[in-house]
Design an enzyme around this catalytic site. Structure first.
Site, PDB file in Angstrom:
ATOM      1  N   PHE A 165      -5.314  23.554 -11.373  1.00 41.83           N
ATOM      2  CA  PHE A 165      -4.383  23.753 -10.257  1.00 41.83           C
ATOM      3  C   PHE A 165      -4.617  25.048  -9.502  1.00 41.83           C
ATOM      4  O   PHE A 165      -4.148  25.203  -8.378  1.00 41.83           O
ATOM      5  CB  PHE A 165      -2.931  23.683 -10.757  1.00 41.83           C
ATOM      6  CG  PHE A 165      -2.333  25.000 -11.140  1.00 41.83           C
ATOM      7  CD1 PHE A 165      -2.549  25.548 -12.381  1.00 41.83           C
ATOM      8  CD2 PHE A 165      -1.550  25.708 -10.231  1.00 41.83           C
ATOM      9  CE1 PHE A 165      -2.005  26.768 -12.731  1.00 41.83           C
ATOM     10  CE2 PHE A 165      -1.002  26.927 -10.571  1.00 41.83           C
ATOM     11  CZ  PHE A 165      -1.228  27.465 -11.825  1.00 41.83           C
ATOM     12  N   LYS A 166      -5.360  25.985 -10.094  1.00 41.99           N
ATOM     13  CA  LYS A 166      -5.561  27.264  -9.407  1.00 41.99           C
ATOM     14  C   LYS A 166      -6.304  27.101  -8.078  1.00 41.99           C
ATOM     15  O   LYS A 166      -6.161  27.920  -7.188  1.00 41.99           O
ATOM     16  CB  LYS A 166      -6.256  28.257 -10.328  1.00 41.99           C
ATOM     17  CG  LYS A 166      -5.376  28.554 -11.538  1.00 41.99           C
ATOM     18  CD  LYS A 166      -5.738  29.792 -12.280  1.00 41.99           C
ATOM     19  CE  LYS A 166      -4.670  30.133 -13.310  1.00 41.99           C
ATOM     20  NZ  LYS A 166      -4.471  29.099 -14.343  1.00 41.99           N
TER      21      LYS A 166
END
Ligand SMILES: *Cc1c(COP(=O)(O)O)cnc(C)c1O
Length: 476
Positions: free
Chosen positions: A116-117
């Site tokens: 998700f980064k």
């Protein structure tokens, strides 16, 4: 919109001033001086805008509420360039899917590094390039990674003008997939440094370089760690997108989010969205065995762990000894009292390793006023959840997402749908999946055979001077 420090530093700054900075001068974290409020009518407008024009347009409309020193046309272009199907794999960018009527998953992990980064880091790369070009400056990012953050940073900054990335990692300690992801980047502005040591050795080197102010200034060294406000801001967008999709898919009254948490960056963005008026019912904080946050929400005591007390777990991206974004929420909880926040995070933590808000009536009001609940998960829970989801829904989830699912179950209430954030794809943590299911997760086509691609990495002992020399040689 101006930004202030959680520790009360008197000078306020604008968005682009803090974009390339880390901590505030007093050691605090930056927050907007107030949260823009979105009323019911405006929320409806954003909802139809999201379904008609898509994620990038939603991002632009939300970001411009916080950013007044980038011209609107430019900001729009940056959002359009960032949030594309080509980069994130789907039109929806962060699509929500149904497991059962009370339990949804929002995929945040279809970006270039499958975690998700990317959702925030891809925007950061474009913002950095834009701002450095405007200021006619260069930036050399020095970081330490044990996996997700470093590769997300490299994939966001590769090929960007005015930026170089020097990423240290502990030699041989990342998963083979993670190593291949990072080391196969051949871009001239990306430098992988494998350090003979553990993650802490890498972090110590980065800290020592950052504390050498003349060197830092000479080489224009910066970081992209999770306390960067722009990263957090970019994450606010997918809570709106997730909420709108969940509402469309479910007739239930309440919509909540369960967030696999480490440094409290992801769920802090949910807190910001809620403060802006997004009607999120519960914010469910899911931790692993490193349960610093769960302990706080249960007891009011925030106790930082020693490195000996920090466990290496099978959801490694949540293995933290303290939650570096947590100060932002505490500042809001304490009615934005900078002096008190400063006392808790510098004096109390330094002197005794913890602070205690259990007797403060504001702690008692956390659940009601801010929606927070929490729980934690163990290796065994993770394996069982992965197995359970596979059996019931023929889906494989990664270990971090499994932590979110496990805790969501224990916190869910009547007439509620919980959206669990999928923070990584299972292929990144294949060993745990194999342990749980006896099979390997599939990998996206573009990642087939990455382990055998040519690699670009230098190896070095954990020696500050050698890292400094390497930087000097390569910053021209
Ligand atoms: C970074 C990360 C987390 C933790 O997010 P925070 O913002 O630090 O709370 C959870 N899962 C994965 C896969 C991550 O990479």
């Amino acid at each position: 919109m101006k930004y202030l420090s959680t520790r009360g530093f008197p000078q306020k700054k604008s968005f682009c001033d803090i974009l390339l900075e880390g901590l505030a001068p007093d050691g605090g974290l930056y927050l907007p001086e107030h949260y823009p409020h979105i009323d019911a009518e405006e929320l409806k407008k954003l909802e139809s805008l999201f379904f008609q024009e898509g994620y990038a347009s939603l991002a632009f409309h939300l970001l411009k509420l916080f950013i007044d020193d980038i011209p609107s046309e430019d900001l729009k272009e940056l959002c359009d360039k960032t949030y594309t199907k080509a980069v994130f794999g789907t039109e929806e960018i962060a699509p929500v899917r149904v497991l059962h009527e009370g339990l949804f998953i929002q995929a945040l992990s279809n970006g270039p590094t499958l975690a998700f980064k990317d959702m925030a880091m891809q925007l950061l790369g474009n913002l950095f390039e834009y701002e450095l070009n405007r200021k006619n400056q260069e930036l050399n990012i020095l970081g330490a990674t044990s996996g997700d953050t470093g590769s997300a940073a490299e994939y966001a900054m590769r090929g960007k003008k005015g930026i170089r990335v020097f990423m240290t990692s502990p030699k041989g300690r990342m998963s083979p997939f993670q190593q291949a992801q990072m080391f196969s980047l051949l871009d001239a502005n990306i430098f992988n440094i494998a350090i003979e040591g553990v993650f802490d050795d890498c972090q110590d080197i980065v800290k020592a370089v950052s504390n050498d102010l003349p060197f830092k200034k000479l080489l224009k060294i910066g970081t992209v760690n999770s306390i960067n406000w722009a990263r957090l801001l970019a994450q606010v967008v997918y809570y709106f997108a997730g909420y709108f999709q969940a509402k469309k898919l479910s007739p239930k009254t309440h919509i909540s989010f369960a967030v696999p948490s480490g440094n409290f960056g992801n769920v802090c963005a949910a807190h910001v969205a809620r403060m802006m008026g997004l009607p999120i019912h519960q914010l469910i904080v899911a931790t692993n065995e490193n349960n610093v946050l769960d302990e706080f929400f249960k007891t009011g005591i925030y106790r930082v762990r020693s490195s000996q007390d920090t466990h290496e777990t099978s959801s490694p991206s949540m293995d933290i000894s303290k939650a570096s974004n947590f100060e932002r929420f505490i500042f809001d909880l304490l009615d934005r009292d900078g002096a008190l926040t400063n006392k808790l995070f510098s004096t109390d933590i330094d002197a005794q390793g913890f602070f205690d808000l259990s007797a403060d009536p504001r702690f008692q009001a956390i659940r009601h006023k801010f929606g927070f609940t929490s729980g934690s998960s163990t290796h065994q829970n993770r394996l069982e959840t992965i197995k359970d989801v596979y059996t019931k829904y023929q889906e494989i989830v990664d270990p971090h997402t499994a932590d979110g699912l496990k805790v969501a179950k224990t916190c869910a209430v009547e007439d509620e749908v919980v959206v669990v954030l999928e923070t990584a794809l299972p292929i990144k943590f294949a060993a745990t999946i194999t342990e749980a299911l006896g099979i390997e997760p599939s990998r996206p086509k573009s990642f087939e055979g990455i382990e055998s691609l040519p690699k670009r990495v230098v190896e070095m002992p954990a020696d500050l001077q050698q890292v400094k020399d390497f930087l000097l040689e390569n910053v021209k």
